[in-house]
Design a protein around this motif. Sequence first.
Motif, short mmCIF file in Angstrom:
data_model
loop_
_atom_site.label_atom_id
_atom_site.label_comp_id
_atom_site.label_asym_id
_atom_site.label_seq_id
_atom_site.Cartn_x
_atom_site.Cartn_y
_atom_site.Cartn_z
N VAL A 56 0.89 -1.21 0.16
CA VAL A 56 0.31 -0.10 -0.07
C VAL A 56 0.96 1.16 0.09
O VAL A 56 1.91 1.29 0.76
CB VAL A 56 -0.71 0.08 1.27
CG1 VAL A 56 -1.54 1.29 1.26
CG2 VAL A 56 -1.80 -1.15 1.26
N ILE A 57 0.56 2.40 -0.83
CA ILE A 57 1.21 3.62 -0.90
C ILE A 57 0.14 4.33 -0.36
O ILE A 57 -0.92 4.50 -1.05
CB ILE A 57 1.90 3.99 -2.05
CG1 ILE A 57 2.93 2.91 -2.61
CG2 ILE A 57 2.54 5.28 -1.93
CD1 ILE A 57 3.29 3.12 -3.85
N ALA A 58 0.55 5.50 0.66
CA ALA A 58 -0.22 6.48 1.08
C ALA A 58 0.27 7.78 0.79
O ALA A 58 1.30 8.25 1.40
CB ALA A 58 -0.69 6.33 2.58
N TYR A 59 -0.50 8.65 -0.24
CA TYR A 59 -0.09 9.88 -0.45
C TYR A 59 -0.66 10.61 0.20
O TYR A 59 -1.86 10.98 0.59
CB TYR A 59 -0.44 10.06 -1.91
CG TYR A 59 -0.13 11.67 -2.20
CD1 TYR A 59 1.13 12.08 -2.25
CD2 TYR A 59 -1.30 12.54 -2.63
CE1 TYR A 59 1.24 13.59 -2.30
CE2 TYR A 59 -1.07 13.92 -2.84
CZ TYR A 59 0.17 14.43 -2.85
OH TYR A 59 0.42 15.62 -2.91
N GLU A 60 0.17 11.54 1.13
CA GLU A 60 -0.29 12.51 2.08
C GLU A 60 0.64 13.71 1.98
O GLU A 60 1.53 13.75 2.21
CB GLU A 60 0.16 11.81 3.44
CG GLU A 60 -0.77 10.62 3.80
CD GLU A 60 -0.87 10.56 5.62
OE1 GLU A 60 -1.96 10.29 5.74
OE2 GLU A 60 0.07 10.52 6.19
N PRO A 61 0.07 14.66 1.33
CA PRO A 61 0.47 15.98 1.12
C PRO A 61 0.74 16.71 2.63
O PRO A 61 -0.34 16.59 3.27
CB PRO A 61 -0.39 16.72 0.36
CG PRO A 61 -1.74 16.10 0.43
CD PRO A 61 -1.50 14.75 0.73
N ILE A 62 2.00 17.05 2.97
CA ILE A 62 2.06 17.25 4.34
C ILE A 62 1.55 18.59 4.80
O ILE A 62 0.85 18.53 5.86
CB ILE A 62 3.66 17.45 4.38
CG1 ILE A 62 4.41 16.11 4.36
CG2 ILE A 62 3.95 18.02 5.99
CD1 ILE A 62 5.97 16.14 4.29
N TRP A 63 1.17 19.42 3.73
CA TRP A 63 0.29 20.56 3.94
C TRP A 63 -1.04 20.30 4.44
O TRP A 63 -1.64 21.21 4.72
CB TRP A 63 0.65 21.47 2.94
CG TRP A 63 0.32 21.07 1.47
CD1 TRP A 63 1.43 20.37 0.77
CD2 TRP A 63 -1.00 20.77 0.78
NE1 TRP A 63 0.85 19.88 -0.56
CE2 TRP A 63 -0.43 20.24 -0.43
CE3 TRP A 63 -2.10 21.22 1.19
CZ2 TRP A 63 -1.54 19.81 -1.46
CZ3 TRP A 63 -3.08 20.95 0.36
CH2 TRP A 63 -2.80 20.32 -0.98
N ALA A 64 -1.48 19.10 4.18
CA ALA A 64 -3.08 18.78 4.34
C ALA A 64 -3.17 17.93 5.67
O ALA A 64 -4.23 17.69 5.92
CB ALA A 64 -3.61 18.03 3.14
N ILE A 65 -1.74 17.54 6.22
CA ILE A 65 -2.31 16.57 7.20
C ILE A 65 -2.49 17.50 8.69
O ILE A 65 -1.88 18.00 9.25
CB ILE A 65 -0.97 15.78 7.62
CG1 ILE A 65 -0.53 14.75 6.41
CG2 ILE A 65 -1.04 14.87 8.95
CD1 ILE A 65 0.81 14.18 6.62
N GLY A 66 -3.81 16.90 9.22
CA GLY A 66 -4.15 17.70 10.43
C GLY A 66 -4.40 19.28 10.28
O GLY A 66 -4.63 19.97 11.43
N THR A 67 -4.35 20.09 9.21
CA THR A 67 -4.47 21.29 8.88
C THR A 67 -5.97 21.91 8.35
O THR A 67 -6.37 22.83 8.67
CB THR A 67 -3.65 21.64 7.97
OG1 THR A 67 -4.02 21.16 6.52
CG2 THR A 67 -1.97 21.54 8.02
#
Length: 255
Positions: free
Chosen positions: A164-175
């Motif tokens: 599994v690959i999870a694409y998580e734009p860091i600017w969108a995590i918890g923001t």
Amino acid sequence: MARRPLVMGNWKLNGSKAFTKQLVEGLKAELANVEGCDVAIAPPVMYLAEAEAALVGSKIALGSQNVDVNISGAFTGDISTEMLKDFGAKYIIIGHSERRTYHKESDEFVAKKFAALKEAGLIPVLCIGETEAENEAGKTQEVCARQIDAVLNTLGASAFNGAVIAYEPIWAIGTGKSATPAQAQAIHKFIRDHIAKQDQAVADQVILQYGGSVNDKNAAELFTQPDIDGALVGGASLKADAFSVIVKAAAKAKN
């Protein structure tokens, strides 16, 4: 082949014994009749025993938020693949941006964890993604390719079979900011195409999750995108009702 969606909850540094039992019971009740979507939770490693016991009789899989590269020995504070297997954990998150940032984990080190998980027969959930500055500089694809290549160049494309690959734009995590469904789809397609350059069949079956402020409001539209196969959910995974809405949205959109 039809990819089966996977929605996974990353609890991060949250919970207690009582909370774990309560949340799992809530999830079992909410998801009892949901078909066509795989579900996993990754509580803090301290609570794997509580979660394992509470999950008995359900189809919800157990995961973990991290693993180390050594199996045993003089490695104070570390957690091995064998220990995770002992608790029935199946999906293991590696390379999360919080680990990369706070624990200075390099692409190379994350690739070693990927190899350790594959060797142990566990499923790596490889997190990749760019910072806000990288996004604004147009480097999103470059960063994602580099983070995937750390695995591709050491283990080969076949390592992504059953991964599994999870694409998580860091600017969108918890923001509270989330990529638009179209933006997320474009990156997911880029990731799949990048792996396809080495092996189309592997690329076709790899599960690509979107992560980064996925909630019960935006999930349905994200899942209508052809290359988004599920979600790695943060804050919303701590509430049985919100997490269940996301799972149900995935099951509906993909079937």
